[in-house]
Write a protein that holds these residues in place. Structure first.
Motif, PDB file in Angstrom:
ATOM      1  N   GLY A 167      76.290   0.958  24.836  1.00  0.00           N
ATOM      2  CA  GLY A 167      75.585   0.918  26.110  1.00  0.00           C
ATOM      3  C   GLY A 167      74.119   1.287  25.993  1.00  0.00           C
ATOM      4  N   ILE A 168      73.790   2.184  25.061  1.00  0.00           N
ATOM      5  CA  ILE A 168      72.388   2.595  24.891  1.00  0.00           C
ATOM      6  C   ILE A 168      71.539   1.413  24.458  1.00  0.00           C
ATOM      7  CG2 ILE A 168      70.842   4.108  23.607  1.00  0.00           C
ATOM      8  CD1 ILE A 168      73.086   6.110  23.385  1.00  0.00           C
ATOM      9  N   GLU A 169      72.020   0.668  23.483  1.00  0.00           N
ATOM     10  CA  GLU A 169      71.262  -0.473  22.983  1.00  0.00           C
ATOM     11  C   GLU A 169      71.227  -1.600  24.006  1.00  0.00           C
ATOM     12  OE1 GLU A 169      72.491  -1.589  19.075  1.00  0.00           O
ATOM     13  OE2 GLU A 169      72.937   0.474  18.510  1.00  0.00           O
ATOM     14  N   GLU A 170      72.320  -1.798  24.716  1.00  0.00           N
ATOM     15  CA  GLU A 170      72.338  -2.848  25.728  1.00  0.00           C
ATOM     16  C   GLU A 170      71.331  -2.550  26.842  1.00  0.00           C
ATOM     17  OE1 GLU A 170      76.354  -3.077  27.001  1.00  0.00           O
ATOM     18  OE2 GLU A 170      77.067  -4.053  25.170  1.00  0.00           O
ATOM     19  N   SER A 171      71.211  -1.279  27.237  1.00  0.00           N
ATOM     20  CA  SER A 171      70.231  -0.900  28.261  1.00  0.00           C
ATOM     21  C   SER A 171      68.813  -1.157  27.769  1.00  0.00           C
ATOM     22  CB  SER A 171      70.401   0.576  28.625  1.00  0.00           C
ATOM     23  OG  SER A 171      71.703   0.825  29.114  1.00  0.00           O
ATOM     24  N   ALA A 172      68.563  -0.856  26.482  1.00  0.00           N
ATOM     25  CA  ALA A 172      67.227  -1.089  25.927  1.00  0.00           C
ATOM     26  C   ALA A 172      66.910  -2.578  25.874  1.00  0.00           C
ATOM     27  CB  ALA A 172      67.140  -0.476  24.532  1.00  0.00           C
ATOM     28  N   LYS A 173      67.909  -3.406  25.543  1.00  0.00           N
ATOM     29  CA  LYS A 173      67.669  -4.854  25.493  1.00  0.00           C
ATOM     30  C   LYS A 173      67.400  -5.415  26.883  1.00  0.00           C
ATOM     31  CE  LYS A 173      70.230  -5.794  21.233  1.00  0.00           C
ATOM     32  NZ  LYS A 173      71.393  -6.495  20.612  1.00  0.00           N
ATOM     33  N   ILE A 174      68.067  -4.857  27.888  1.00  0.00           N
ATOM     34  CA  ILE A 174      67.810  -5.296  29.273  1.00  0.00           C
ATOM     35  C   ILE A 174      66.369  -4.989  29.673  1.00  0.00           C
ATOM     36  CG2 ILE A 174      68.411  -4.859  31.681  1.00  0.00           C
ATOM     37  CD1 ILE A 174      71.295  -4.446  30.778  1.00  0.00           C
ATOM     38  N   ASP A 175      65.846  -3.860  29.137  1.00  0.00           N
ATOM     39  CA  ASP A 175      64.461  -3.479  29.438  1.00  0.00           C
ATOM     40  C   ASP A 175      63.454  -4.267  28.614  1.00  0.00           C
ATOM     41  OD1 ASP A 175      65.325  -1.650  31.280  1.00  0.00           O
ATOM     42  OD2 ASP A 175      65.349   0.033  29.858  1.00  0.00           O
ATOM     43  N   GLY A 176      63.928  -5.170  27.756  1.00  0.00           N
ATOM     44  CA  GLY A 176      63.026  -6.023  26.989  1.00  0.00           C
ATOM     45  C   GLY A 176      62.725  -5.549  25.589  1.00  0.00           C
ATOM     46  N   CYS A 177      63.444  -4.572  25.068  1.00  0.00           N
ATOM     47  CA  CYS A 177      63.198  -4.056  23.719  1.00  0.00           C
ATOM     48  C   CYS A 177      63.836  -4.979  22.677  1.00  0.00           C
ATOM     49  CB  CYS A 177      63.766  -2.648  23.568  1.00  0.00           C
ATOM     50  SG  CYS A 177      63.044  -1.441  24.697  1.00  0.00           S
ATOM     51  N   ASN A 178      63.140  -5.179  21.567  1.00  0.00           N
ATOM     52  CA  ASN A 178      63.725  -5.948  20.477  1.00  0.00           C
ATOM     53  C   ASN A 178      64.472  -5.016  19.525  1.00  0.00           C
ATOM     54  OD1 ASN A 178      61.739  -4.673  18.883  1.00  0.00           O
ATOM     55  ND2 ASN A 178      60.330  -6.399  19.139  1.00  0.00           N
ATOM     56  N   ASP A 179      65.102  -5.589  18.515  1.00  0.00           N
ATOM     57  CA  ASP A 179      65.946  -4.792  17.614  1.00  0.00           C
ATOM     58  C   ASP A 179      65.142  -3.758  16.835  1.00  0.00           C
ATOM     59  OD1 ASP A 179      68.311  -6.059  18.323  1.00  0.00           O
ATOM     60  OD2 ASP A 179      67.999  -7.698  16.901  1.00  0.00           O
ATOM     61  N   LEU A 180      63.937  -4.124  16.386  1.00  0.00           N
ATOM     62  CA  LEU A 180      63.118  -3.183  15.614  1.00  0.00           C
ATOM     63  C   LEU A 180      62.703  -1.998  16.473  1.00  0.00           C
ATOM     64  CD1 LEU A 180      61.758  -2.591  12.919  1.00  0.00           C
ATOM     65  CD2 LEU A 180      59.765  -3.876  13.699  1.00  0.00           C
ATOM     66  N   PHE A 181      62.337  -2.254  17.718  1.00  0.00           N
ATOM     67  CA  PHE A 181      61.956  -1.165  18.629  1.00  0.00           C
ATOM     68  C   PHE A 181      63.154  -0.252  18.890  1.00  0.00           C
ATOM     69  CE2 PHE A 181      61.232   0.843  22.696  1.00  0.00           C
ATOM     70  CZ  PHE A 181      59.895   1.201  22.646  1.00  0.00           C
ATOM     71  N   ILE A 182      64.336  -0.842  19.054  1.00  0.00           N
ATOM     72  CA  ILE A 182      65.546  -0.049  19.290  1.00  0.00           C
ATOM     73  C   ILE A 182      65.835   0.841  18.088  1.00  0.00           C
ATOM     74  CG2 ILE A 182      68.041  -0.183  19.610  1.00  0.00           C
ATOM     75  CD1 ILE A 182      67.587  -2.746  21.202  1.00  0.00           C
ATOM     76  N   LEU A 183      65.661   0.287  16.884  1.00  0.00           N
ATOM     77  CA  LEU A 183      65.910   1.073  15.672  1.00  0.00           C
ATOM     78  C   LEU A 183      64.948   2.246  15.567  1.00  0.00           C
ATOM     79  CD1 LEU A 183      67.224   1.535  12.878  1.00  0.00           C
ATOM     80  CD2 LEU A 183      65.572  -0.109  11.944  1.00  0.00           C
ATOM     81  N   ILE A 184      63.663   1.997  15.794  1.00  0.00           N
ATOM     82  CA  ILE A 184      62.642   3.032  15.589  1.00  0.00           C
ATOM     83  C   ILE A 184      62.651   4.073  16.708  1.00  0.00           C
ATOM     84  CG2 ILE A 184      60.161   3.452  15.397  1.00  0.00           C
ATOM     85  CD1 ILE A 184      59.906   0.711  14.094  1.00  0.00           C
ATOM     86  N   LYS A 185      62.778   3.631  17.958  1.00  0.00           N
ATOM     87  CA  LYS A 185      62.620   4.519  19.103  1.00  0.00           C
ATOM     88  C   LYS A 185      63.920   5.136  19.598  1.00  0.00           C
ATOM     89  CE  LYS A 185      58.163   4.058  19.635  1.00  0.00           C
ATOM     90  NZ  LYS A 185      57.242   5.225  19.508  1.00  0.00           N
ATOM     91  N   ILE A 186      65.049   4.524  19.288  1.00  0.00           N
ATOM     92  CA  ILE A 186      66.316   5.020  19.837  1.00  0.00           C
ATOM     93  C   ILE A 186      67.289   5.441  18.741  1.00  0.00           C
ATOM     94  CG2 ILE A 186      68.332   4.414  21.229  1.00  0.00           C
ATOM     95  CD1 ILE A 186      66.559   2.507  22.810  1.00  0.00           C
TER      96      ILE A 186
END
Length: 291
Positions: A167-186
């Protein structure tokens, strides 16, 4: 709360005694090395083996720091450890995160190749030929790139990433984050215990490594501290030339010099551990069952 039974107290006492003995067996050799490095040359000449120095002397340390060899090799080792650990963590995380995503095409095939590399390696000579063909001989990169990813650590980190709530990654993708941003920031901030644990493992491996430097580094100015320590140990044991000649050349016993070099090469990596202890204690429980 009721008092513990006599049998329980006896069991606790036995455990404490056993743990104390194990700790003593582990610590005493290091204390012997450290204290022996401060023993005077006269005491070494009389006793040969020194457990407690009667007169403290820093002549061995004065001798090993009389040239820039030890300092230069320490700086080389610090650079190799820091740069190598950064490369290890970077490459391991960048490979572990995609492999933790179930929607990745070819994920199973890549994991089979990773597992295969744990069981079979190319060997020393093919690896040397690859390093030579890349022009890395006499370069510190030859100590950093060939072992950039540990297959074992990769699998554990991949499983750790896989356990994170989707759910954390899905929420970030809904906000427009790409995979690299999700890896680094989350993902990475939530994985600090795992990152700290693997950083310690990689750092200790780089700090203690010497065989790769013997194979790939011909320039003595680029030798890490462990290669220098190996040369000192060989000379003190008479492996090169005669030990009596070594004793005649130096006013300080070779045994004392060896202990001083061992102390200097060991203390820095020991100092790092307390700063990672909190994360390391959590990281070693990766994959354990939590109630």
């Amino acid at each position: 709360m009721r008092d513990r039974s006599w049998g329980g107290r006896l069991f606790d006492g036995f455990n404490l005694t056993l743990l104390f003995l194990i700790a003593a067996v582990t610590v005493l050799p290091f204390l012997y090395i450290v204290l022996g490095s401060f023993a005077s040359p006269e005491q070494f000449a009389k006793q040969g083996m020194v457990l407690i120095p009667t007169k403290f002397s820093v002549e061995a340390y004065t001798y090993i720091f009389s040239t820039d060899t030890i300092v230069r090799s320490l700086l080389n080792t610090i650079y190799i450890t820091l740069a190598g650990t950064f490369i290890n963590i970077l490459f391991t995380a960048l490979m572990a995160y995609p492999l933790s995503r179930r929607e990745l095409l070819g994920r199973r095939s890549v994991m089979l190749m990773v597992i295969f590399s744990m069981l079979f390696s190319g060997g020393m000579i093919p690896t040397f030929l690859v390093v030579k063909s890349l022009g890395l001989i006499d370069s510190l990169w030859s100590l950093l790139l060939p072992g950039a990813i540990s297959a074992f650590n990769l699998i554990i980190l991949k499983n750790f990433f896989q356990q994170m709530p989707e759910g954390i990654e899905e929420s970030a993708k809904i906000d427009g984050c790409n995979d690299l941003f999700i890896l680094i920031k989350i993902v990475l901030p939530l994985s600090l215990p795992a990152i700290a644990t693997f950083s310690l493992f990689y750092a200790v491996g780089h700090w203690n490594s010497f065989f790769s430097a013997i194979l790939y580094i011909n320039d003595t100015a680029k030798w890490p501290i462990q290669v220098i320590l190996r040369q000192v140990v060989i000379m003190s044991e008479g492996g090169i030339g005669d030990s009596s000649q070594v004793s005649d050349s130096f006013t300080i016993p070779p045994q004392s010099i060896k202990m001083a070099v061992i102390t200097v090469s060991t203390l820095p990596i020991l100092i790092v551990y307390p700063f990672l202890q909190k994360h390391f204690a959590k990281g070693v429980l990766l994959g354990s069952v939590k109630g």
